[in-house]
Scaffold this motif. Sequence first.
Motif, PDB file in Angstrom:
ATOM      1  N   CYS A 186       4.447  11.226 -10.505  1.00  0.00           N
ATOM      2  CA  CYS A 186       3.999  12.484 -11.105  1.00  0.00           C
ATOM      3  C   CYS A 186       4.783  13.675 -10.545  1.00  0.00           C
ATOM      4  CB  CYS A 186       2.492  12.653 -11.051  1.00  0.00           C
ATOM      5  SG  CYS A 186       1.815  12.858  -9.459  1.00  0.00           S
ATOM      6  N   GLU A 187       5.911  13.375  -9.943  1.00  0.00           N
ATOM      7  CA  GLU A 187       6.884  14.419  -9.604  1.00  0.00           C
ATOM      8  C   GLU A 187       6.226  15.624  -8.947  1.00  0.00           C
ATOM      9  OE1 GLU A 187       9.269  15.341 -13.055  1.00  0.00           O
ATOM     10  OE2 GLU A 187       9.475  13.222 -13.569  1.00  0.00           O
ATOM     11  N   ILE A 188       5.608  15.392  -7.830  1.00  0.00           N
ATOM     12  CA  ILE A 188       4.920  16.467  -7.106  1.00  0.00           C
ATOM     13  C   ILE A 188       5.909  17.591  -6.799  1.00  0.00           C
ATOM     14  CG2 ILE A 188       3.697  17.063  -4.968  1.00  0.00           C
ATOM     15  CD1 ILE A 188       2.056  15.076  -6.519  1.00  0.00           C
ATOM     16  N   ILE A 222       4.740   9.454   9.119  1.00  0.00           N
ATOM     17  CA  ILE A 222       3.436   8.917   8.735  1.00  0.00           C
ATOM     18  C   ILE A 222       3.071   7.745   9.635  1.00  0.00           C
ATOM     19  CG2 ILE A 222       4.535   7.421   6.984  1.00  0.00           C
ATOM     20  CD1 ILE A 222       1.955   7.759   5.327  1.00  0.00           C
ATOM     21  N   ASP A 223       1.778   7.589   9.878  1.00  0.00           N
ATOM     22  CA  ASP A 223       1.297   6.413  10.600  1.00  0.00           C
ATOM     23  C   ASP A 223       0.306   5.672   9.705  1.00  0.00           C
ATOM     24  OD1 ASP A 223       0.306   4.456  12.161  1.00  0.00           O
ATOM     25  OD2 ASP A 223      -0.730   5.776  13.585  1.00  0.00           O
ATOM     26  N   PRO A 224       0.800   4.699   8.930  1.00  0.00           N
ATOM     27  CA  PRO A 224      -0.096   4.036   7.975  1.00  0.00           C
ATOM     28  C   PRO A 224      -1.114   3.121   8.642  1.00  0.00           C
ATOM     29  CG  PRO A 224       2.044   2.960   7.938  1.00  0.00           C
ATOM     30  CD  PRO A 224       2.170   4.133   8.869  1.00  0.00           C
ATOM     31  N   ALA A 283       1.659  12.577  -1.681  1.00  0.00           N
ATOM     32  CA  ALA A 283       1.560  13.895  -2.318  1.00  0.00           C
ATOM     33  C   ALA A 283       1.716  15.004  -1.279  1.00  0.00           C
ATOM     34  CB  ALA A 283       0.226  14.027  -3.055  1.00  0.00           C
ATOM     35  N   ALA A 284       1.066  14.832  -0.140  1.00  0.00           N
ATOM     36  CA  ALA A 284       1.154  15.851   0.914  1.00  0.00           C
ATOM     37  C   ALA A 284       2.591  15.964   1.435  1.00  0.00           C
ATOM     38  CB  ALA A 284       0.197  15.501   2.050  1.00  0.00           C
ATOM     39  N   LEU A 285       3.234  14.817   1.668  1.00  0.00           N
ATOM     40  CA  LEU A 285       4.614  14.847   2.175  1.00  0.00           C
ATOM     41  C   LEU A 285       5.577  15.447   1.154  1.00  0.00           C
ATOM     42  CD1 LEU A 285       4.660  11.375   3.937  1.00  0.00           C
ATOM     43  CD2 LEU A 285       5.260  13.526   5.044  1.00  0.00           C
ATOM     44  N   PHE A 286       5.294  15.259  -0.129  1.00  0.00           N
ATOM     45  CA  PHE A 286       6.193  15.783  -1.174  1.00  0.00           C
ATOM     46  C   PHE A 286       5.905  17.253  -1.496  1.00  0.00           C
ATOM     47  CE2 PHE A 286       6.304  11.179  -3.007  1.00  0.00           C
ATOM     48  CZ  PHE A 286       7.049  10.762  -1.929  1.00  0.00           C
ATOM     49  N   GLY A 287       4.877  17.833  -0.890  1.00  0.00           N
ATOM     50  CA  GLY A 287       4.703  19.282  -1.027  1.00  0.00           C
ATOM     51  C   GLY A 287       3.510  19.774  -1.811  1.00  0.00           C
ATOM     52  N   MET A 328       0.819  -1.222   0.000  1.00  0.00           N
ATOM     53  CA  MET A 328       0.000   0.000   0.000  1.00  0.00           C
ATOM     54  C   MET A 328       0.849   1.266   0.000  1.00  0.00           C
ATOM     55  SD  MET A 328      -3.031  -1.136  -0.223  1.00  0.00           S
ATOM     56  CE  MET A 328      -2.245  -2.253  -1.349  1.00  0.00           C
ATOM     57  N   MET A 329       1.819   1.320   0.932  1.00  0.00           N
ATOM     58  CA  MET A 329       2.639   2.529   1.000  1.00  0.00           C
ATOM     59  C   MET A 329       3.565   2.623  -0.200  1.00  0.00           C
ATOM     60  SD  MET A 329       4.312   3.493   4.655  1.00  0.00           S
ATOM     61  CE  MET A 329       5.388   4.900   4.494  1.00  0.00           C
ATOM     62  N   SER A 330       4.141   1.503  -0.587  1.00  0.00           N
ATOM     63  CA  SER A 330       5.072   1.539  -1.717  1.00  0.00           C
ATOM     64  C   SER A 330       4.334   1.943  -2.997  1.00  0.00           C
ATOM     65  CB  SER A 330       5.757   0.176  -1.894  1.00  0.00           C
ATOM     66  OG  SER A 330       6.743   0.274  -2.883  1.00  0.00           O
ATOM     67  N   THR A 331       3.160   1.383  -3.217  1.00  0.00           N
ATOM     68  CA  THR A 331       2.395   1.709  -4.433  1.00  0.00           C
ATOM     69  C   THR A 331       1.850   3.134  -4.381  1.00  0.00           C
ATOM     70  OG1 THR A 331       1.735  -0.595  -4.671  1.00  0.00           O
ATOM     71  CG2 THR A 331       0.426   1.026  -5.862  1.00  0.00           C
ATOM     72  N   GLY A 332       1.231   3.494  -3.280  1.00  0.00           N
ATOM     73  CA  GLY A 332       0.614   4.827  -3.181  1.00  0.00           C
ATOM     74  C   GLY A 332       1.659   5.935  -3.280  1.00  0.00           C
ATOM     75  N   PHE A 333       2.758   5.782  -2.546  1.00  0.00           N
ATOM     76  CA  PHE A 333       3.836   6.780  -2.635  1.00  0.00           C
ATOM     77  C   PHE A 333       4.391   6.837  -4.056  1.00  0.00           C
ATOM     78  CE2 PHE A 333       5.653   8.229   1.632  1.00  0.00           C
ATOM     79  CZ  PHE A 333       4.436   8.105   2.275  1.00  0.00           C
ATOM     80  N   HIS A 334       4.426   5.699  -4.708  1.00  0.00           N
ATOM     81  CA  HIS A 334       4.943   5.657  -6.072  1.00  0.00           C
ATOM     82  C   HIS A 334       4.061   6.493  -7.001  1.00  0.00           C
ATOM     83  CE1 HIS A 334       7.499   4.285  -9.187  1.00  0.00           C
ATOM     84  NE2 HIS A 334       6.611   3.525  -9.787  1.00  0.00           N
ATOM     85  N   GLY A 335       2.763   6.474  -6.746  1.00  0.00           N
ATOM     86  CA  GLY A 335       1.866   7.322  -7.543  1.00  0.00           C
ATOM     87  C   GLY A 335       2.269   8.784  -7.431  1.00  0.00           C
ATOM     88  N   ALA A 336       2.631   9.191  -6.230  1.00  0.00           N
ATOM     89  CA  ALA A 336       3.044  10.584  -6.010  1.00  0.00           C
ATOM     90  C   ALA A 336       4.441  10.834  -6.583  1.00  0.00           C
ATOM     91  CB  ALA A 336       3.009  10.896  -4.512  1.00  0.00           C
TER      92      ALA A 336
END
Length: 352
Positions: free
Chosen positions: A162-164, A314-316, A186-190, A151-159
Amino acid sequence: MRGFGMHAINDVGWIEKERPSCGPLDAIIRPTIVAPCSSDTHMSHGGSGPKTDLILGHEAVGIVDEVGESVHKIKVGDYVAVPCVTPDWTELGVQNFHSFSHDTGMFGSFKFLGVKDGVMAEYFHVNMADANLSIIPEGVSPEAALMTVDMMSTGFHGAELCEIKAGDTVVVIGIGPVGLMAIAGAALFGAGRIIAVGTRPKAMEVATAFGASEFISYKEGPVLDQVMARTGGKGPHKVIIAGGDANTFTEAVTMARPGGIISNINYFDVRDTLGFPALNWGLGMADKDIRGSFCPGGAERINRLLDMIKYGRIDPTLMISHKFEGFDKLPEAFDLMDKKAPDLIKPVVYLT
Ligand code: NDP
Ligand code: ZN
Protein backbone atom coordinates in the motif's frame (compact mmCIF):
# COMPACT_ATOMS: atom_id res chain seq x y z
CA MET A 1 11.18 -40.21 9.27
CA ARG A 2 8.55 -38.69 11.52
CA GLY A 3 6.51 -35.55 10.82
CA PHE A 4 3.45 -33.80 12.20
CA GLY A 5 0.60 -33.02 9.85
CA MET A 6 -2.95 -33.59 8.69
CA HIS A 7 -4.27 -37.06 7.89
CA ALA A 8 -7.42 -35.38 6.56
CA ILE A 9 -9.51 -32.28 7.28
CA ASN A 10 -9.80 -31.80 11.08
CA ASP A 11 -7.55 -34.80 11.76
CA VAL A 12 -3.94 -33.97 12.69
CA GLY A 13 -1.25 -36.24 14.14
CA TRP A 14 2.09 -37.95 13.53
CA ILE A 15 2.85 -39.11 10.01
CA GLU A 16 5.62 -41.53 8.92
CA LYS A 17 7.22 -40.80 5.56
CA GLU A 18 10.41 -41.51 3.64
CA ARG A 19 13.17 -38.94 4.07
CA PRO A 20 12.80 -36.66 1.03
CA SER A 21 15.35 -37.05 -1.75
CA CYS A 22 17.54 -34.22 -2.98
CA GLY A 23 17.56 -33.08 -6.63
CA PRO A 24 20.71 -31.57 -8.21
CA LEU A 25 19.72 -27.96 -7.36
CA ASP A 26 18.11 -28.72 -4.01
CA ALA A 27 18.88 -29.17 -0.34
CA ILE A 28 17.65 -31.28 2.54
CA ILE A 29 17.32 -29.39 5.81
CA ARG A 30 17.28 -30.67 9.38
CA PRO A 31 15.08 -28.10 11.12
CA THR A 32 16.19 -26.83 14.52
CA ILE A 33 13.35 -24.38 15.30
CA VAL A 34 9.92 -24.22 13.68
CA ALA A 35 6.92 -21.97 14.23
CA PRO A 36 3.34 -23.14 13.69
CA CYS A 37 1.31 -20.55 11.80
CA SER A 38 -2.36 -19.68 11.52
CA SER A 39 -2.11 -20.71 7.84
CA ASP A 40 -1.23 -24.27 9.01
CA THR A 41 -4.22 -24.49 11.34
CA HIS A 42 -6.46 -22.89 8.73
CA MET A 43 -5.36 -25.51 6.23
CA SER A 44 -5.90 -28.34 8.74
CA HIS A 45 -9.56 -27.30 8.92
CA GLY A 46 -9.98 -27.42 5.17
CA GLY A 47 -9.46 -23.70 4.50
CA SER A 48 -7.64 -24.55 1.25
CA GLY A 49 -9.78 -27.56 0.39
CA PRO A 50 -9.14 -31.23 1.16
CA LYS A 51 -5.58 -32.49 1.76
CA THR A 52 -4.51 -35.92 2.99
CA ASP A 53 -1.38 -37.20 4.76
CA LEU A 54 0.39 -33.90 4.44
CA ILE A 55 3.16 -32.83 6.83
CA LEU A 56 2.34 -29.28 7.96
CA GLY A 57 4.58 -26.32 8.79
CA HIS A 58 6.27 -23.76 6.54
CA GLU A 59 8.30 -21.63 8.98
CA ALA A 60 11.71 -23.04 9.87
CA VAL A 61 15.37 -22.42 10.41
CA GLY A 62 17.78 -25.33 10.36
CA ILE A 63 21.03 -26.98 9.38
CA VAL A 64 21.74 -28.00 5.80
CA ASP A 65 22.04 -31.79 5.81
CA GLU A 66 22.55 -32.49 2.11
CA VAL A 67 22.93 -30.47 -1.09
CA GLY A 68 22.57 -31.47 -4.73
CA GLU A 69 25.54 -31.67 -7.10
CA SER A 70 24.74 -28.30 -8.73
CA VAL A 71 24.46 -26.33 -5.50
CA HIS A 72 27.52 -24.08 -5.15
CA LYS A 73 26.85 -21.41 -2.50
CA ILE A 74 25.02 -23.32 0.20
CA LYS A 75 27.07 -25.96 2.01
CA VAL A 76 26.29 -28.88 4.28
CA GLY A 77 26.38 -27.58 7.87
CA ASP A 78 25.23 -24.02 7.04
CA TYR A 79 22.66 -22.60 9.46
CA VAL A 80 19.92 -21.23 7.24
CA ALA A 81 16.61 -19.38 7.30
CA VAL A 82 14.14 -21.01 4.90
CA PRO A 83 11.63 -18.69 3.24
CA CYS A 84 8.16 -20.15 3.35
CA VAL A 85 7.83 -19.27 -0.32
CA THR A 86 10.52 -20.88 -2.49
CA PRO A 87 9.97 -20.07 -6.16
CA ASP A 88 11.28 -22.19 -8.96
CA TRP A 89 13.28 -19.34 -10.52
CA THR A 90 13.39 -21.03 -13.92
CA GLU A 91 9.61 -20.94 -14.32
CA LEU A 92 8.39 -18.16 -16.60
CA GLY A 93 5.70 -17.17 -14.10
CA VAL A 94 8.35 -15.50 -11.93
CA GLN A 95 9.31 -13.24 -14.82
CA ASN A 96 5.96 -11.50 -14.69
CA PHE A 97 6.18 -8.26 -12.77
CA HIS A 98 5.49 -8.82 -9.07
CA SER A 99 4.55 -12.44 -9.43
CA PHE A 100 7.36 -14.32 -7.72
CA SER A 101 4.76 -16.13 -5.66
CA HIS A 102 3.06 -17.62 -8.68
CA ASP A 103 5.86 -19.40 -10.57
CA THR A 104 3.84 -22.18 -12.22
CA GLY A 105 0.43 -20.59 -11.63
CA MET A 106 -1.50 -19.28 -8.64
CA PHE A 107 0.52 -19.84 -5.42
CA GLY A 108 2.89 -22.11 -7.35
CA SER A 109 5.89 -20.81 -5.39
CA PHE A 110 4.36 -21.91 -2.08
CA LYS A 111 5.77 -25.41 -2.21
CA PHE A 112 5.37 -26.38 1.45
CA LEU A 113 1.76 -27.48 2.00
CA GLY A 114 0.96 -26.55 -1.61
CA VAL A 115 2.80 -29.22 -3.58
CA LYS A 116 4.85 -31.10 -0.99
CA ASP A 117 5.30 -31.81 2.70
CA GLY A 118 6.08 -29.04 5.13
CA VAL A 119 8.80 -28.39 7.68
CA MET A 120 7.44 -30.01 10.86
CA ALA A 121 9.50 -33.12 10.26
CA GLU A 122 12.93 -34.56 10.96
CA TYR A 123 13.98 -33.47 7.47
CA PHE A 124 12.45 -31.45 4.68
CA HIS A 125 13.25 -30.60 1.07
CA VAL A 126 14.02 -27.14 -0.38
CA ASN A 127 14.04 -26.56 -4.13
CA MET A 128 16.74 -24.36 -5.72
CA ALA A 129 18.84 -24.05 -2.59
CA ASP A 130 21.25 -21.36 -3.82
CA ALA A 131 18.43 -19.01 -4.77
CA ASN A 132 16.12 -19.81 -1.88
CA LEU A 133 18.19 -20.28 1.29
CA SER A 134 19.66 -17.50 3.43
CA ILE A 135 22.61 -18.13 5.70
CA ILE A 136 21.81 -16.58 9.07
CA PRO A 137 24.33 -13.76 9.57
CA GLU A 138 26.31 -13.06 12.70
CA GLY A 139 24.37 -10.85 15.09
CA VAL A 140 20.98 -12.38 14.23
CA SER A 141 19.64 -15.09 16.54
CA PRO A 142 18.01 -18.18 14.98
CA GLU A 143 14.69 -17.19 16.63
CA ALA A 144 14.81 -13.72 15.07
CA ALA A 145 15.72 -15.26 11.70
CA LEU A 146 12.72 -17.57 12.04
CA MET A 147 10.43 -14.56 12.26
CA THR A 148 11.59 -13.32 8.83
CA VAL A 149 10.56 -16.37 6.79
CA ASP A 150 6.84 -15.65 6.80
CA MET A 151 5.64 -13.18 9.47
CA MET A 152 8.05 -10.37 8.67
CA SER A 153 8.02 -10.97 4.94
CA THR A 154 4.20 -11.07 4.80
CA GLY A 155 3.55 -8.23 7.25
CA PHE A 156 6.11 -5.90 5.66
CA HIS A 157 4.63 -6.79 2.30
CA GLY A 158 1.28 -5.48 3.49
CA ALA A 159 2.95 -2.14 4.15
CA GLU A 160 4.93 -2.24 0.88
CA LEU A 161 1.84 -3.08 -1.17
CA CYS A 162 0.00 0.00 0.00
CA GLU A 163 2.98 2.24 -0.67
CA ILE A 164 3.12 3.96 2.70
CA LYS A 165 4.07 7.62 2.37
CA ALA A 166 5.33 9.92 5.11
CA GLY A 167 2.47 10.91 7.35
CA ASP A 168 -0.11 8.44 6.01
CA THR A 169 -2.96 7.50 8.30
CA VAL A 170 -3.00 3.70 8.16
CA VAL A 171 -5.54 1.25 9.52
CA VAL A 172 -4.11 -2.21 10.19
CA ILE A 173 -6.87 -4.76 10.70
CA GLY A 174 -5.57 -7.60 12.87
CA ILE A 175 -2.79 -7.62 15.41
CA GLY A 176 -1.77 -11.25 15.18
CA PRO A 177 1.87 -11.70 14.17
CA VAL A 178 1.13 -10.75 10.53
CA GLY A 179 -0.68 -7.55 11.53
CA LEU A 180 2.07 -6.75 14.04
CA MET A 181 4.68 -6.93 11.29
CA ALA A 182 2.44 -4.80 9.05
CA ILE A 183 2.36 -2.20 11.83
CA ALA A 184 6.14 -2.36 12.21
CA GLY A 185 6.59 -2.07 8.43
CA ALA A 186 4.17 0.86 8.19
CA ALA A 187 5.95 2.66 11.02
CA LEU A 188 9.39 2.06 9.48
CA PHE A 189 8.17 3.28 6.07
CA GLY A 190 6.94 6.56 7.56
CA ALA A 191 3.27 6.26 8.50
CA GLY A 192 1.91 8.97 10.76
CA ARG A 193 -1.13 7.68 12.61
CA ILE A 194 -1.50 3.89 12.82
CA ILE A 195 -4.92 2.70 13.96
CA ALA A 196 -4.79 -1.00 14.83
CA VAL A 197 -7.79 -3.32 15.08
CA GLY A 198 -7.63 -6.14 17.63
CA THR A 199 -8.39 -6.94 21.23
CA ARG A 200 -5.88 -9.28 22.83
CA PRO A 201 -3.98 -7.33 25.52
CA LYS A 202 -0.60 -9.01 24.99
CA ALA A 203 -0.79 -8.35 21.23
CA MET A 204 -1.84 -4.73 21.89
CA GLU A 205 1.22 -4.26 24.09
CA VAL A 206 3.52 -5.57 21.34
CA ALA A 207 1.65 -3.56 18.67
CA THR A 208 2.35 -0.40 20.67
CA ALA A 209 6.04 -1.30 20.80
CA PHE A 210 6.05 -1.70 16.99
CA GLY A 211 4.32 1.65 16.39
CA ALA A 212 0.51 1.43 16.76
CA SER A 213 -0.89 4.76 17.92
CA GLU A 214 -4.35 3.59 19.01
CA PHE A 215 -6.70 0.60 18.98
CA ILE A 216 -10.20 -0.28 17.86
CA SER A 217 -12.12 -3.34 19.05
CA TYR A 218 -14.14 -5.13 16.38
CA LYS A 219 -16.17 -6.52 19.27
CA GLU A 220 -17.53 -3.07 20.10
CA GLY A 221 -19.41 -2.29 16.90
CA PRO A 222 -18.52 -2.12 13.22
CA VAL A 223 -14.87 -1.28 12.59
CA LEU A 224 -15.96 0.90 9.68
CA ASP A 225 -18.07 3.18 11.89
CA GLN A 226 -15.34 3.45 14.51
CA VAL A 227 -12.67 4.32 11.95
CA MET A 228 -14.87 6.92 10.25
CA ALA A 229 -15.70 8.49 13.61
CA ARG A 230 -12.04 8.72 14.57
CA THR A 231 -10.92 10.17 11.24
CA GLY A 232 -13.58 12.88 11.06
CA GLY A 233 -15.48 10.98 8.35
CA LYS A 234 -12.51 11.01 5.95
CA GLY A 235 -11.20 7.47 6.40
CA PRO A 236 -7.56 6.42 6.27
CA HIS A 237 -5.13 6.84 3.38
CA LYS A 238 -4.19 3.19 3.56
CA VAL A 239 -5.77 0.01 4.94
CA ILE A 240 -3.90 -3.23 5.53
CA ILE A 241 -6.07 -6.31 6.07
CA ALA A 242 -4.30 -8.87 8.26
CA GLY A 243 -7.27 -10.50 9.97
CA GLY A 244 -11.04 -10.71 9.94
CA ASP A 245 -13.53 -12.19 7.49
CA ALA A 246 -15.25 -11.37 4.21
CA ASN A 247 -17.13 -8.50 5.86
CA THR A 248 -13.76 -7.03 6.91
CA PHE A 249 -12.85 -6.78 3.23
CA THR A 250 -16.06 -4.87 2.48
CA GLU A 251 -15.40 -2.52 5.39
CA ALA A 252 -11.79 -1.95 4.34
CA VAL A 253 -12.73 -0.96 0.80
CA THR A 254 -15.46 1.29 2.15
CA MET A 255 -13.34 3.09 4.76
CA ALA A 256 -10.37 3.97 2.52
CA ARG A 257 -10.54 7.56 1.36
CA PRO A 258 -10.56 8.34 -2.40
CA GLY A 259 -7.07 7.80 -3.78
CA GLY A 260 -6.36 5.31 -1.01
CA ILE A 261 -4.88 1.83 -1.22
CA ILE A 262 -6.31 -1.29 0.40
CA SER A 263 -3.73 -4.03 0.73
CA ASN A 264 -4.82 -7.51 1.68
CA ILE A 265 -2.50 -10.12 3.13
CA ASN A 266 -5.25 -12.02 4.92
CA TYR A 267 -6.08 -15.60 4.02
CA PHE A 268 -9.76 -15.67 3.22
CA ASP A 269 -11.56 -18.97 3.22
CA VAL A 270 -12.13 -21.06 0.13
CA ARG A 271 -15.84 -20.81 1.01
CA ASP A 272 -15.85 -16.95 1.13
CA THR A 273 -17.22 -14.53 -1.45
CA LEU A 274 -15.72 -11.02 -1.40
CA GLY A 275 -17.65 -7.96 -2.49
CA PHE A 276 -18.94 -4.48 -1.78
CA PRO A 277 -21.69 -2.11 -2.95
CA ALA A 278 -20.56 -0.15 -6.02
CA LEU A 279 -21.07 3.19 -4.26
CA ASN A 280 -18.41 2.26 -1.67
CA TRP A 281 -15.91 2.11 -4.52
CA GLY A 282 -17.09 5.42 -5.97
CA LEU A 283 -19.21 3.53 -8.55
CA GLY A 284 -15.86 2.34 -9.86
CA MET A 285 -14.26 5.80 -10.02
CA ALA A 286 -12.91 6.57 -6.54
CA ASP A 287 -9.27 5.76 -7.33
CA LYS A 288 -9.29 3.27 -4.50
CA ASP A 289 -6.71 0.68 -5.37
CA ILE A 290 -7.42 -2.83 -4.06
CA ARG A 291 -4.41 -5.12 -3.87
CA GLY A 292 -3.93 -8.59 -2.50
CA SER A 293 -0.68 -10.46 -2.43
CA PHE A 294 1.23 -13.34 -1.00
CA CYS A 295 4.36 -13.52 1.12
CA PRO A 296 7.43 -12.74 -1.02
CA GLY A 297 10.03 -15.48 -0.86
CA GLY A 298 13.52 -16.28 -2.04
CA ALA A 299 16.93 -15.61 -0.52
CA GLU A 300 17.28 -11.94 -1.50
CA ARG A 301 14.03 -11.06 0.28
CA ILE A 302 15.05 -12.85 3.46
CA ASN A 303 18.61 -11.44 3.35
CA ARG A 304 17.16 -7.92 3.36
CA LEU A 305 14.88 -8.68 6.30
CA LEU A 306 17.80 -10.26 8.17
CA ASP A 307 19.68 -6.99 7.64
CA MET A 308 16.78 -5.06 9.20
CA ILE A 309 17.35 -7.16 12.32
CA LYS A 310 21.14 -7.16 12.19
CA TYR A 311 21.30 -3.37 11.96
CA GLY A 312 18.85 -2.80 14.78
CA ARG A 313 15.78 -1.57 12.88
CA ILE A 314 13.48 -4.14 14.42
CA ASP A 315 13.39 -6.94 16.96
CA PRO A 316 10.75 -9.40 15.75
CA THR A 317 11.37 -11.75 18.69
CA LEU A 318 9.03 -9.50 20.70
CA MET A 319 6.32 -11.57 19.03
CA ILE A 320 7.48 -14.91 20.45
CA SER A 321 5.03 -15.58 23.25
CA HIS A 322 5.54 -19.32 23.82
CA LYS A 323 8.57 -21.59 23.60
CA PHE A 324 8.41 -25.40 23.46
CA GLU A 325 11.40 -27.74 23.84
CA GLY A 326 11.55 -30.97 21.86
CA PHE A 327 10.13 -32.60 18.73
CA ASP A 328 7.40 -34.30 20.76
CA LYS A 329 5.96 -30.89 21.66
CA LEU A 330 4.84 -30.19 18.08
CA PRO A 331 1.23 -31.35 18.68
CA GLU A 332 0.95 -29.18 21.82
CA ALA A 333 2.29 -26.10 20.04
CA PHE A 334 0.00 -26.71 17.08
CA ASP A 335 -3.00 -27.10 19.36
CA LEU A 336 -2.13 -23.84 21.12
CA MET A 337 -1.99 -22.08 17.75
CA ASP A 338 -5.29 -23.62 16.76
CA LYS A 339 -7.12 -22.68 19.95
CA LYS A 340 -5.54 -19.19 20.07
CA ALA A 341 -4.92 -18.77 23.79
CA PRO A 342 -5.52 -15.12 24.76
CA ASP A 343 -1.83 -14.49 25.46
CA LEU A 344 -0.67 -16.21 22.27
CA ILE A 345 1.15 -14.34 19.55
CA LYS A 346 3.72 -16.69 18.06
CA PRO A 347 4.86 -20.04 19.47
CA VAL A 348 8.18 -21.58 18.50
CA VAL A 349 9.30 -25.20 18.93
CA TYR A 350 12.97 -26.10 19.46
CA LEU A 351 13.21 -29.49 17.77
CA THR A 352 16.73 -30.39 18.88
P1 NDP B 1 -4.11 -14.19 13.97
O1 NDP B 1 -5.29 -15.11 13.96
O2 NDP B 1 -3.06 -14.36 14.98
O3 NDP B 1 -4.63 -12.70 14.07
C1 NDP B 1 -5.82 -12.28 13.51
C2 NDP B 1 -6.13 -10.88 14.02
O4 NDP B 1 -7.37 -10.46 13.44
C3 NDP B 1 -6.31 -10.77 15.53
O5 NDP B 1 -5.71 -9.59 15.99
C4 NDP B 1 -7.81 -10.70 15.71
O6 NDP B 1 -8.20 -9.94 16.84
C5 NDP B 1 -8.22 -9.96 14.45
N1 NDP B 1 -9.60 -10.27 14.08
C6 NDP B 1 -10.28 -11.42 14.21
N2 NDP B 1 -11.54 -11.30 13.76
C7 NDP B 1 -11.66 -10.02 13.36
C8 NDP B 1 -12.73 -9.26 12.80
N3 NDP B 1 -13.93 -9.81 12.57
N4 NDP B 1 -12.52 -7.98 12.49
C9 NDP B 1 -11.30 -7.42 12.68
N5 NDP B 1 -10.25 -8.08 13.22
C10 NDP B 1 -10.43 -9.36 13.55
O7 NDP B 1 -3.54 -14.30 12.50
P2 NDP B 1 -2.06 -14.07 11.89
O8 NDP B 1 -1.55 -12.75 12.27
O9 NDP B 1 -1.22 -15.28 12.15
O10 NDP B 1 -2.41 -14.09 10.33
C11 NDP B 1 -3.30 -13.13 9.78
C12 NDP B 1 -3.79 -13.62 8.43
O11 NDP B 1 -2.72 -13.62 7.50
C13 NDP B 1 -4.32 -15.05 8.46
O12 NDP B 1 -5.48 -15.11 7.64
C14 NDP B 1 -3.19 -15.84 7.86
O13 NDP B 1 -3.62 -17.07 7.32
C15 NDP B 1 -2.73 -14.86 6.82
N6 NDP B 1 -1.40 -15.08 6.27
C16 NDP B 1 -1.20 -14.65 4.99
C17 NDP B 1 0.00 -14.79 4.37
C18 NDP B 1 0.21 -14.23 2.99
O14 NDP B 1 1.25 -14.48 2.41
N7 NDP B 1 -0.68 -13.43 2.44
C19 NDP B 1 1.10 -15.46 5.05
C20 NDP B 1 0.85 -15.77 6.43
C21 NDP B 1 -0.37 -15.61 7.00
P3 NDP B 1 -7.94 -10.34 18.39
O15 NDP B 1 -6.80 -9.49 18.82
O16 NDP B 1 -9.21 -10.02 19.05
O17 NDP B 1 -7.63 -11.80 18.41
ZN1 ZN C 1 3.09 -18.85 8.14
